[in-house]
Write a protein that holds these residues in place. Structure first.
Motif, PDB file in Angstrom:
ATOM      1  N   LYS A   1      49.271   3.321 -14.621  1.00 38.97           N
ATOM      2  CA  LYS A   1      47.926   3.814 -14.297  1.00 38.97           C
ATOM      3  C   LYS A   1      47.824   5.333 -14.265  1.00 38.97           C
ATOM      4  O   LYS A   1      47.150   5.916 -13.429  1.00 38.97           O
ATOM      5  N   ILE A   2      48.520   5.990 -15.184  1.00 41.60           N
ATOM      6  CA  ILE A   2      48.352   7.428 -15.380  1.00 41.60           C
ATOM      7  C   ILE A   2      47.841   7.642 -16.794  1.00 41.60           C
ATOM      8  O   ILE A   2      48.013   6.788 -17.662  1.00 41.60           O
ATOM      9  N   TYR A   3      47.206   8.783 -16.985  1.00 44.36           N
ATOM     10  CA  TYR A   3      46.593   9.090 -18.268  1.00 44.36           C
ATOM     11  C   TYR A   3      46.884  10.532 -18.634  1.00 44.36           C
ATOM     12  O   TYR A   3      46.997  11.390 -17.767  1.00 44.36           O
ATOM     13  N   ALA A   4      46.974  10.786 -19.931  1.00 41.75           N
ATOM     14  CA  ALA A   4      47.232  12.141 -20.411  1.00 41.75           C
ATOM     15  C   ALA A   4      46.025  13.029 -20.138  1.00 41.75           C
ATOM     16  O   ALA A   4      44.889  12.630 -20.368  1.00 41.75           O
ATOM     17  N   ALA A   5      46.285  14.215 -19.633  1.00 44.76           N
ATOM     18  CA  ALA A   5      45.252  15.228 -19.427  1.00 44.76           C
ATOM     19  C   ALA A   5      45.303  16.146 -20.643  1.00 44.76           C
ATOM     20  O   ALA A   5      46.066  17.093 -20.687  1.00 44.76           O
ATOM     21  N   GLY A   6      44.529  15.806 -21.663  1.00 48.02           N
ATOM     22  CA  GLY A   6      44.611  16.500 -22.938  1.00 48.02           C
ATOM     23  C   GLY A   6      45.566  15.734 -23.831  1.00 48.02           C
ATOM     24  O   GLY A   6      45.959  14.609 -23.535  1.00 48.02           O
ATOM     25  N   ARG A   7      45.943  16.355 -24.925  1.00 43.06           N
ATOM     26  CA  ARG A   7      46.842  15.676 -25.850  1.00 43.06           C
ATOM     27  C   ARG A   7      47.629  16.701 -26.655  1.00 43.06           C
ATOM     28  O   ARG A   7      47.280  17.879 -26.676  1.00 43.06           O
ATOM     29  N   LEU A   8      48.665  16.192 -27.283  1.00 42.35           N
ATOM     30  CA  LEU A   8      49.433  16.952 -28.265  1.00 42.35           C
ATOM     31  C   LEU A   8      49.509  16.076 -29.498  1.00 42.35           C
ATOM     32  O   LEU A   8      49.729  14.869 -29.396  1.00 42.35           O
ATOM     33  N   ASP A   9      49.342  16.667 -30.652  1.00 42.05           N
ATOM     34  CA  ASP A   9      49.439  15.901 -31.885  1.00 42.05           C
ATOM     35  C   ASP A   9      50.829  15.293 -32.025  1.00 42.05           C
ATOM     36  O   ASP A   9      51.798  15.799 -31.459  1.00 42.05           O
ATOM     37  N   ARG A  10      50.903  14.250 -32.819  1.00 40.61           N
ATOM     38  CA  ARG A  10      52.167  13.546 -33.034  1.00 40.61           C
ATOM     39  C   ARG A  10      53.266  14.505 -33.471  1.00 40.61           C
ATOM     40  O   ARG A  10      54.400  14.420 -33.015  1.00 40.61           O
ATOM     41  N   ASP A  11      52.933  15.450 -34.339  1.00 35.99           N
ATOM     42  CA  ASP A  11      53.945  16.343 -34.887  1.00 35.99           C
ATOM     43  C   ASP A  11      54.157  17.605 -34.053  1.00 35.99           C
ATOM     44  O   ASP A  11      54.866  18.515 -34.470  1.00 35.99           O
ATOM     45  N   SER A  12      53.567  17.656 -32.862  1.00 34.09           N
ATOM     46  CA  SER A  12      53.797  18.762 -31.931  1.00 34.09           C
ATOM     47  C   SER A  12      54.656  18.270 -30.773  1.00 34.09           C
ATOM     48  O   SER A  12      54.709  17.078 -30.485  1.00 34.09           O
TER      49      SER A  12
END
Length: 179
Positions: A34-45
């Motif tokens: 029950k946690i979620y990403a705050a923002g994201r990073l691309d797969r290749d980053s």
């Protein structure tokens, strides 16, 4: 109590909890439920991804309106000159508008950099240079597009920090509670 986790997202991993297109996802790392990403990073980053169980905190971390500084280290092809760095600092016009001003400087290879899997392709005739960028916005693939726009394509991208939170000694795939 609010949970905040710092994760060093490895190369070729999705910033979501469900695998897609044959790429592994965060569910393989033993993170709490029950946690979620705050923002994201691309797969290749690679690099710092913050995760939380608090929607308000998630919005404050990921929303550009809060102008939380994010530090990236980009390995680029070539050696950026003063003009290219000044253009990055002033903001670069991309197809979706002009980026906000940012900090940009060339730096020596940071001593905390880990070997990447797969390794970065080395070319004998092209010098690679690390550029440290500090941004306060987060357009899609922004660092890569900015560097390409000034003539220096990114071949490796690592997010080092978001606000006060850093990778510090986290190995790729490792995580720790930070709040």
């Amino acid at each position: 109590m609010v949970m905040l986790i710092a994760l060093n997202k490895p190369m070729n991993m999705l910033s979501q909890f469900t695998s897609e297109g044959g790429w592994p996802a965060l569910d393989t790392l033993g993170l709490p439920k029950k946690i979620y990403a705050a923002g994201r990073l691309d797969r290749d980053s690679e690099g710092l991804l913050l995760l939380t169980d608090d929607g308000g905190l998630q919005a404050r971390i990921s929303s550009p309106k809060y102008k939380s500084p994010k530090v990236y280290f980009a390995l680029v092809e070539g050696v950026p000159d003063g003009d290219a760095l000044n253009r990055l600092r002033a903001g670069v016009t991309l197809k979706d508008g002009k980026t906000a001003p940012c900090e940009a400087e060339t730096v020596d290879t940071p001593d905390w950099i880990w070997d990447r899997d797969p390794p970065v392709r080395v070319r004998k005739t092209i010098t690679d240079t690390w550029v440290r960028l500090t941004l306060t916005e987060g357009k899609n693939r922004q660092v890569r597009r900015m560097c390409a726009a000034v003539g220096y394509p990114v071949i490796r991208l690592i997010r080092y920090s978001i606000g006060p939170h850093t990778l510090e000694t986290l190995a790729p795939g490792a995580w720790r509670h930070v709040g």
